[in-house]
Design a protein around this motif. Structure first.
Motif, mmCIF file in Angstrom:
data_model
loop_
_atom_site.group_PDB
_atom_site.id
_atom_site.type_symbol
_atom_site.label_atom_id
_atom_site.label_comp_id
_atom_site.label_asym_id
_atom_site.label_seq_id
_atom_site.Cartn_x
_atom_site.Cartn_y
_atom_site.Cartn_z
ATOM 1 N N GLU A 162 16.460 -15.896 -56.002
ATOM 2 C CA GLU A 162 17.256 -15.366 -57.111
ATOM 3 C C GLU A 162 18.561 -16.123 -57.317
ATOM 4 O O GLU A 162 19.163 -16.050 -58.385
ATOM 5 C CB GLU A 162 17.556 -13.881 -56.870
ATOM 6 C CG GLU A 162 16.318 -13.015 -56.692
ATOM 7 C CD GLU A 162 15.413 -13.031 -57.906
ATOM 8 O OE1 GLU A 162 15.944 -13.134 -59.036
ATOM 9 O OE2 GLU A 162 14.180 -12.954 -57.730
ATOM 10 N N GLY A 163 19.011 -16.827 -56.285
ATOM 11 C CA GLY A 163 20.245 -17.586 -56.373
ATOM 12 C C GLY A 163 21.444 -16.822 -55.848
ATOM 13 O O GLY A 163 21.417 -15.604 -55.683
ATOM 14 N N PHE A 164 22.523 -17.559 -55.586
ATOM 15 C CA PHE A 164 23.767 -16.968 -55.096
ATOM 16 C C PHE A 164 24.929 -17.844 -55.556
ATOM 17 O O PHE A 164 24.760 -19.049 -55.797
ATOM 18 C CB PHE A 164 23.756 -16.858 -53.565
ATOM 19 C CG PHE A 164 23.627 -18.181 -52.857
ATOM 20 C CD1 PHE A 164 24.746 -18.898 -52.456
ATOM 21 C CD2 PHE A 164 22.372 -18.728 -52.611
ATOM 22 C CE1 PHE A 164 24.628 -20.118 -51.826
ATOM 23 C CE2 PHE A 164 22.239 -19.959 -51.975
ATOM 24 C CZ PHE A 164 23.369 -20.654 -51.584
ATOM 25 N N PRO A 165 26.123 -17.263 -55.706
ATOM 26 C CA PRO A 165 27.284 -18.069 -56.109
ATOM 27 C C PRO A 165 27.750 -18.941 -54.952
ATOM 28 O O PRO A 165 27.985 -18.445 -53.846
ATOM 29 C CB PRO A 165 28.336 -17.013 -56.476
ATOM 30 C CG PRO A 165 27.929 -15.788 -55.729
ATOM 31 C CD PRO A 165 26.437 -15.826 -55.609
ATOM 32 N N VAL A 166 27.882 -20.227 -55.199
ATOM 33 C CA VAL A 166 28.212 -21.151 -54.114
ATOM 34 C C VAL A 166 29.716 -21.163 -53.860
ATOM 35 O O VAL A 166 30.525 -20.845 -54.729
ATOM 36 C CB VAL A 166 27.714 -22.582 -54.415
ATOM 37 C CG1 VAL A 166 26.234 -22.583 -54.726
ATOM 38 C CG2 VAL A 166 28.498 -23.229 -55.549
ATOM 39 N N SER A 167 30.073 -21.543 -52.645
ATOM 40 C CA SER A 167 31.476 -21.621 -52.239
ATOM 41 C C SER A 167 32.057 -22.992 -52.568
ATOM 42 O O SER A 167 31.334 -23.931 -52.923
ATOM 43 C CB SER A 167 31.584 -21.381 -50.732
ATOM 44 O OG SER A 167 30.939 -22.438 -50.026
ATOM 45 N N GLU A 168 33.365 -23.105 -52.413
ATOM 46 C CA GLU A 168 34.025 -24.401 -52.604
ATOM 47 C C GLU A 168 33.505 -25.428 -51.605
ATOM 48 O O GLU A 168 33.285 -26.593 -51.958
ATOM 49 C CB GLU A 168 35.543 -24.241 -52.455
ATOM 50 C CG GLU A 168 36.245 -23.628 -53.652
ATOM 51 C CD GLU A 168 36.110 -22.115 -53.726
ATOM 52 O OE1 GLU A 168 36.587 -21.521 -54.714
ATOM 53 O OE2 GLU A 168 35.514 -21.518 -52.794
ATOM 54 N N PRO A 197 26.324 -28.128 -58.302
ATOM 55 C CA PRO A 197 26.860 -26.803 -58.648
ATOM 56 C C PRO A 197 28.344 -26.704 -58.309
ATOM 57 O O PRO A 197 28.788 -27.188 -57.271
ATOM 58 C CB PRO A 197 26.026 -25.853 -57.784
ATOM 59 C CG PRO A 197 25.524 -26.691 -56.658
ATOM 60 C CD PRO A 197 25.339 -28.069 -57.211
ATOM 61 N N LYS A 198 29.100 -26.083 -59.200
ATOM 62 C CA LYS A 198 30.519 -25.860 -58.968
ATOM 63 C C LYS A 198 30.720 -24.522 -58.252
ATOM 64 O O LYS A 198 29.867 -23.644 -58.301
ATOM 65 C CB LYS A 198 31.278 -25.859 -60.293
ATOM 66 C CG LYS A 198 31.242 -27.187 -61.028
ATOM 67 C CD LYS A 198 32.011 -27.094 -62.341
ATOM 68 C CE LYS A 198 31.972 -28.425 -63.092
ATOM 69 N NZ LYS A 198 32.701 -28.342 -64.390
ATOM 70 N N ALA A 199 31.860 -24.395 -57.599
ATOM 71 C CA ALA A 199 32.169 -23.146 -56.903
ATOM 72 C C ALA A 199 32.064 -21.974 -57.873
ATOM 73 O O ALA A 199 32.607 -22.015 -58.978
ATOM 74 C CB ALA A 199 33.566 -23.212 -56.299
ATOM 75 N N GLY A 200 31.332 -20.947 -57.461
ATOM 76 C CA GLY A 200 31.146 -19.773 -58.298
ATOM 77 C C GLY A 200 29.888 -19.802 -59.137
ATOM 78 O O GLY A 200 29.462 -18.763 -59.657
ATOM 79 N N GLU A 201 29.277 -20.971 -59.290
ATOM 80 C CA GLU A 201 28.030 -21.063 -60.046
ATOM 81 C C GLU A 201 26.848 -20.628 -59.181
ATOM 82 O O GLU A 201 26.879 -20.739 -57.952
ATOM 83 C CB GLU A 201 27.812 -22.490 -60.551
ATOM 84 C CG GLU A 201 28.806 -22.914 -61.622
ATOM 85 C CD GLU A 201 28.535 -24.310 -62.158
ATOM 86 O OE1 GLU A 201 29.129 -24.649 -63.203
ATOM 87 O OE2 GLU A 201 27.742 -25.054 -61.538
ATOM 88 N N ILE A 202 25.800 -20.148 -59.830
ATOM 89 C CA ILE A 202 24.600 -19.700 -59.125
ATOM 90 C C ILE A 202 23.710 -20.904 -58.821
ATOM 91 O O ILE A 202 23.426 -21.727 -59.699
ATOM 92 C CB ILE A 202 23.818 -18.677 -59.969
ATOM 93 C CG1 ILE A 202 24.692 -17.453 -60.262
ATOM 94 C CG2 ILE A 202 22.535 -18.262 -59.250
ATOM 95 C CD1 ILE A 202 25.122 -16.680 -59.038
ATOM 96 N N TRP A 203 23.285 -20.994 -57.574
ATOM 97 C CA TRP A 203 22.376 -22.061 -57.142
ATOM 98 C C TRP A 203 21.152 -21.430 -56.501
ATOM 99 O O TRP A 203 21.266 -20.450 -55.756
ATOM 100 C CB TRP A 203 23.068 -22.985 -56.144
ATOM 101 C CG TRP A 203 22.213 -24.120 -55.644
ATOM 102 C CD1 TRP A 203 21.885 -25.264 -56.309
ATOM 103 C CD2 TRP A 203 21.584 -24.225 -54.360
ATOM 104 N NE1 TRP A 203 21.100 -26.076 -55.524
ATOM 105 C CE2 TRP A 203 20.891 -25.465 -54.324
ATOM 106 C CE3 TRP A 203 21.534 -23.395 -53.242
ATOM 107 C CZ2 TRP A 203 20.169 -25.888 -53.212
ATOM 108 C CZ3 TRP A 203 20.809 -23.810 -52.126
ATOM 109 C CH2 TRP A 203 20.141 -25.047 -52.120
#
Length: 590
Positions: A162-168, A197-203
């Motif tokens: 499903e994806g998750f927001p990535v960290s910095e 993917p940028k921080a906060g984007e779903i990957w």
């Protein structure tokens, strides 16, 4: 007037607290269970499993599966690992050696003839070893756990699918790894739509989700045969089934030496630990194919000093520690390796008599510039040294860590790794993960303790620490950091037992490190006289160390550690968990 005085006093207290904080983070304390890891998602998932009734073994499998997903540069199912386990039922401390083995086609002659006598450093399948993490999961669930693969892998599968927001840190790791662009399968996995993917984007990682789901499906199909058979079916699908065949085919098609038999014959090993008793504390390490025992060598040398009297991070304390590390790591290079291939003379290496002999080599006023391995016996078989002085080998690496203690005081230290960022850099087809690149640790000097041989485990930098006191678990800790790992855990341990710090203060305290010994990665460079210290250590200390001959580098104030740990109070049984603020590490306790 009284009100004004109170306000002034309160403001002064606030200013004092801001200038001299006890720690950047509080200790996480609890009566029931505790978890600490390098990523908040992994810590939360492991703690959730404990709350749901799982034990430490169930929780750490679930937590590490997520850890590999949210920190894919550092670890994953293509990685290797070492674990230290305290089983509360048997009251035993055990080592689980999930280091990878070299392919059967990998020989010193092959690399001399086909790779110009060099092992590619953290790149290509020629630097890889067989993944060991999934076999470690299987051993823990089958031998000690209560849950299934379906239950423990559910969070990782959901997040991957499903994806998750990535960290910095996740975004930075992918963006900075230019080598990933060389491999189409890696670009597809880590650069969806052609962008990192940028921080906060779903990957999402659908390939990894599908691979993990295959384990669960195999378990489900074999469930009528019983729990053991079901768990083994999941494990065997990776090492002997269609996943193994897919890995072998991809390897052969892309210049790798891995073949199906390398996976089918692999097994992680459960072994007794190697220990050293330091001032009444039994310090346990994994005995084979890792650098952990070198920390015991250092402790043996330091036990001959009044450490408290030297004072924490004084010039004398740092100098003595650095010189002890140089001697211990010279012995690491000469004697440590895979015990299936070599004999390690631990009886002598860990004896107080040998430590006393070696301690005489430490000059209190002058830094050594030489590599000085010891001689444990007059009639010992000579072993060659493999050291480079002109290269630029990296002493650091990308590894991760998770530690769990449950209500019954089952306790596990788990150090999983890909060795360097994204391991070999090559995602294995559509499976969603790369292999570790631990193969670049081998020596190509025949007869060396860590010399490459088919099916051999490299002497890795992976290690953790499990300390017992009077037969009960007292302290578990570990850290990423390549060759620096032992120095990180050793200083944290000494901060607790010698200087009386709590677990969080011990982790956060300013650190030192040296690279004045052969690096683990090829070409095994030694940086003579090297010493790095965090800039929170006073300049006067730096100058005093330089006068002793150390080549001192001042690094950032919060730049030289990544430790997590759990301490169990021997009197109250209270758990205290700490996590390093230098990185994304997170601790929880209940």
């Amino acid at each position: 007037m009284t009100r004004n005085r109170f306000a002034l006093t309160l403001c002064a207290a606030c200013l004092s607290a801001a200038v001299l904080p006890a720690a950047m983070r509080p200790v996480a304390r609890g009566r029931n269970h505790a978890v600490s890891s390098m990523q908040p998602e992994a810590t939360m998932v492991a703690e959730r499993v404990l709350r749901a009734g799982g034990n430490a073994f169930d929780a750490i499998v679930a937590g590490q599966a997520v850890l590999g997903l949210v920190s894919p540069a550092a670890n994953g199912i293509g990685g290797d690992a070492v674990l230290l386990v305290y089983d509360a039922k048997s009251k035993q401390v055990l080592s689980i050696n999930a280091e990878g083995t070299s392919p059967r086609l990998a020989t010193i002659d092959w690399y001399k003839k086909n790779a110009k006598g060099k092992i590619p450093v953290n790149d290509t399948l020629l630097s890889g070893t067989v993944p060991g993490v999934i076999d470690a999961w299987y051993i823990m669930l089958d031998r000690f756990g209560t849950m299934t693969f379906a239950e423990t892998l559910a969070p990782a599968i959901e997040m991957a699918r499903e994806g998750f927001p990535v960290s910095e840190s996740f975004s930075k790791a992918i963006t900075s790894s230019k080598a990933l662009h060389k491999y189409p399968t890696s670009e597809k996995t880590y650069f969806p739509g052609g962008k990192a993917p940028k921080a906060g984007e779903i990957w999402k990682n659908p390939g990894l989700a599908a691979t993990l789901q295959k384990l669960v499906d195999a378990e489900s199909e074999a469930a009528p045969k019983g729990r053991h058979a079901a768990l083994q079916a999941a494990r065997d699908r990776f090492y002997k089934g269609d996943i193994a065949r897919a890995m072998a085919s991809f390897s052969e098609e892309n210049g790798g030496l891995f073949r199906y038999e390398d996976f089918a014959s692999y097994t992680a090993k459960v072994e007794p630990t190697i220990t050293y008793t330091y001032r009444g504390y039994q310090v346990h390490k994994n005995p084979s194919a890792n650098q952990g025992p070198a920390e015991l060598f250092v402790l043996g040398l330091l036990e001959g000093y009044d450490i408290k009297a030297l004072k924490h991070n004084s010039p004398e304390y740092i100098h003595t520690g650095v010189e002890a590390v140089k001697l211990a790591f010279a012995d690491r290079d000469k004697y440590l390796g895979d015990m299936d291939f070599i004999s390690i003379p631990y009886d002598r290496l860990l004896s107080r008599e040998y430590a006393a002999e070696r301690r005489k080599l430490i000059d209190p006023v002058r830094a050594s510039m030489e590599l000085r391995p010891g001689t444990v016996a007059k009639d010992e078989t000579p072993r060659p040294i493999d050291v480079d002085y002109a290269g630029a080998a990296d002493h650091e690496g990308d590894t991760s860590y998770i530690v769990v203690v449950d209500k019954d005081r089952n306790a596990i230290s788990f150090t999983p790794s890909l060795h360097s960022g994204f391991g070999t850099k090559v995602v294995m087809g559509d499976l969603g993960f790369p292999f570790n690149c631990r193969g670049d640790y081998y020596s190509l000097v025949a007869g060396h303790a860590n010399a490459l041989e088919p099916g051999k485990r490299p002497r890795s930098t992976l290690q953790g620490t499990l300390v017992t006191k009077d037969g009960k678990p007292f302290f578990l800790l570990g850290s990423p950091g390549g060759d620096d790992q032992c120095m990180r855990t050793m200083q944290t341990f000494l901060n607790v037992v010698e200087f009386g710090m709590n677990v969080q203060d011990a982790i956060e305290a300013p650190r030192w490190s040296t690279r004045a010994f052969p690096s683990s990665p090829f070409p095994h460079t030694m940086y003579r006289g090297d010493l790095a210290i965090e800039s929170r250590i006073p300049v006067a200390t730096k100058d005093a160390l330089a006068k002793k001959g150390h080549k001192v580098i001042m690094k950032g104030p919060w730049s030289m550690n990544s430790t997590a740990g759990i301490l169990i109070d021997p009197e109250t049984n209270i758990l205290s968990a700490g996590a390093d603020p230098r990185v994304d590490a997170t601790a929880l306790a209940w």
